[in-house]
Scaffold this active site. Structure first.
Site, PDB file in Angstrom:
ATOM      1  N   CYS A  22       0.822  -1.213   0.000  1.00 61.48           N
ATOM      2  CA  CYS A  22       0.000   0.000   0.000  1.00 61.48           C
ATOM      3  C   CYS A  22       0.855   1.262   0.000  1.00 61.48           C
ATOM      4  O   CYS A  22       0.441   2.294  -0.520  1.00 61.48           O
ATOM      5  CB  CYS A  22      -0.915   0.015   1.223  1.00 61.48           C
ATOM      6  N   ASN A  23       2.026   1.180   0.617  1.00 63.47           N
ATOM      7  CA  ASN A  23       2.842   2.381   0.808  1.00 63.47           C
ATOM      8  C   ASN A  23       4.039   2.491  -0.115  1.00 63.47           C
ATOM      9  O   ASN A  23       4.717   3.524  -0.116  1.00 63.47           O
ATOM     10  CB  ASN A  23       3.352   2.440   2.258  1.00 63.47           C
TER      11      ASN A  23
END
Length: 417
Positions: A51-52
């Site tokens: 996600c990051n």
């Protein structure tokens, strides 16, 4: 052998750019194969996509920034110039240090979180299974995991960690006076949602509902916390029932659209909805954030809440960085030794050729009736002369500087016990 990393993360790129470079798990093998075909001189690659962050790790005879950057830009359908301002390029010890820091949770949005280590291991396992890893990257990653384990066991890096799940509960508490009076919907049933369900369940909300593509997984998670499950198809019609919506799936397209949320607000008579979208690519259309009565937070928006607890861990960070520095030094020493492998192999071949030549001569002398002692004497003298021929020649080199270098090398190699 060169090692390099090209990537973008929550610090260098906004979520609307990061989601264009998020690799779906079922497409990663094809992506690895495509990346490998981009290079001519090596075949070692791995892709870490969470996600990051999205990061490409490579190893080869020489660094190939242009090919790596172009491949990533083409994959995300972005112009190289646009992508270039949001990426980081690391090579050699900087690349190794970055891998060690990522595995240890020091580069995460949630400082010290442990989920990244599992994601990293999954990425490496997939690269290995697809044949994309070689000796160099495998060594880098295995050392990364060993360093991460040491950081976890030797420091307090994760003790004061505020997770995404905990941050979501904190934010919801700002909107609703009492979580016990809310109906909470979780979209997805992966590891992140499991953590979120556990944190919200501890606050005893009025109801917990799980919506997931797999009904079996949703039923199992709901049963663990006394909740219920619904199908994703029912989501638009039932969205108005929920005060809190937490979503994190692997969908490549939004699951909750602007129109569905507008209808939900009308049905709720504009009572507020708190929504957290932890997915990349996003599960909730970004335009929803502009609606009055909706409090929508993305994974990037949680940063401020998470950072509130970071100051307690600076001492642990310093200890972790010291462990990482040691790991980087050991890896770079190993890598340098690997660069000498061709020379070592050449030396072995040369020495074996001398051995085979003198053995053949010795056998012939024995066949001719010469004594074993004389044959062994001749064999040892011949090998000694071959071994010393090169060093003695260098000691008599006409250039004085070269002679001094040879003298120092001979003393170090032959005269040190």
């Amino acid at each position: 052998m060169a090692v390099w990393t090209l990537g973008l993360n929550h610090r260098t790129a906004p979520i609307d750019l990061r989601e264009r470079f998020a690799f779906a798990s079922d497409q990663l093998v094809l992506s690895l194969q495509g990346l490998r075909r981009t290079f001519e001189t090596h075949k070692e690659v791995a892709i870490l996509s969470t996600c990051n962050r999205t990061e490409v790790y490579c190893a080869g005879d020489e660094v190939q920034w242009r090919q790596t950057l172009k491949w990533l830009a083409d994959t995300g359908k972005a112009h190289v110039d646009v992508l270039q301002s949001h990426i980081y390029r690391l090579e050699g010890d900087a690349s190794a240090r970055h891998a060690f820091r990522v595995a240890s949770g020091l580069d995460s949005m949630v400082l010290g979180e442990s989920q990244i280590l599992g994601q990293f291991k999954d990425a490496v396992r997939l690269a290995a299974d697809s044949g994309a890893l070689g000796t160099t990257l495998n060594q880098l990653f295995q050392r990364s995991f060993a360093v991460a384990k040491e950081v976890r066991t030797s420091t307090d890096i994760g003790v004061h960690s505020i997770s995404m799940a905990a941050a979501s509960v904190r934010l919801a508490s700002r909107i609703f006076e009492n979580i016990k009076d809310t109906n909470v919907l979780f979209v997805g049933a992966g590891e992140m949602i499991e953590l979120c369900v556990a944190h919200f369940a501890a606050k005893s909300p009025r109801s917990i509902t799980i919506a997931n593509r797999s009904a079996t997984r949703a039923d199992m998670l709901a049963a663990m916390h006394g909740g219920q499950s619904i199908s994703l198809a029912d989501l638009p019609a039932r969205l108005h029932e929920f005060d809190v919506v937490i979503s994190c799936t692997a969908s490549t397209l939004p699951l909750i659209g602007l129109g569905a949320v507008q209808r939900a607000l009308r049905a709720r008579k504009n009572r507020p909805i708190f929504m957290v979208d932890l997915a990349v690519p996003r599960d909730i259309e970004p335009e929803v954030k502009d609606l009055s009565g909706v409090y929508l937070y993305t994974i990037d928006d949680l940063t401020h809440v998470i950072n509130s607890g970071q100051s307690h861990r600076q001492e642990a960070v310093a200890e972790a960085e010291a462990i990482i520095d040691g790991g980087v030094q050991k890896f770079m020493a190993w890598l340098e030794r690997r660069n000498h492998v061709p020379l070592i192999q050449e030396l072995n071949l040369q020495a074996d050729a001398w051995r085979q030549t003198e053995l053949a001569r010795a056998r012939k002398r024995i066949e001719k009736g010469q004594s074993v002692d004389s044959v062994l004497e001749s064999l040892s003298m011949a090998l000694m002369k071959k071994m010393l021929n090169g060093p003695l020649r260098e000691l008599n080199h006409p250039d004085g500087v070269q002679r001094e270098k040879a003298l120092e090398a001979v003393r170090h190699i032959f005269l040190n016990d």
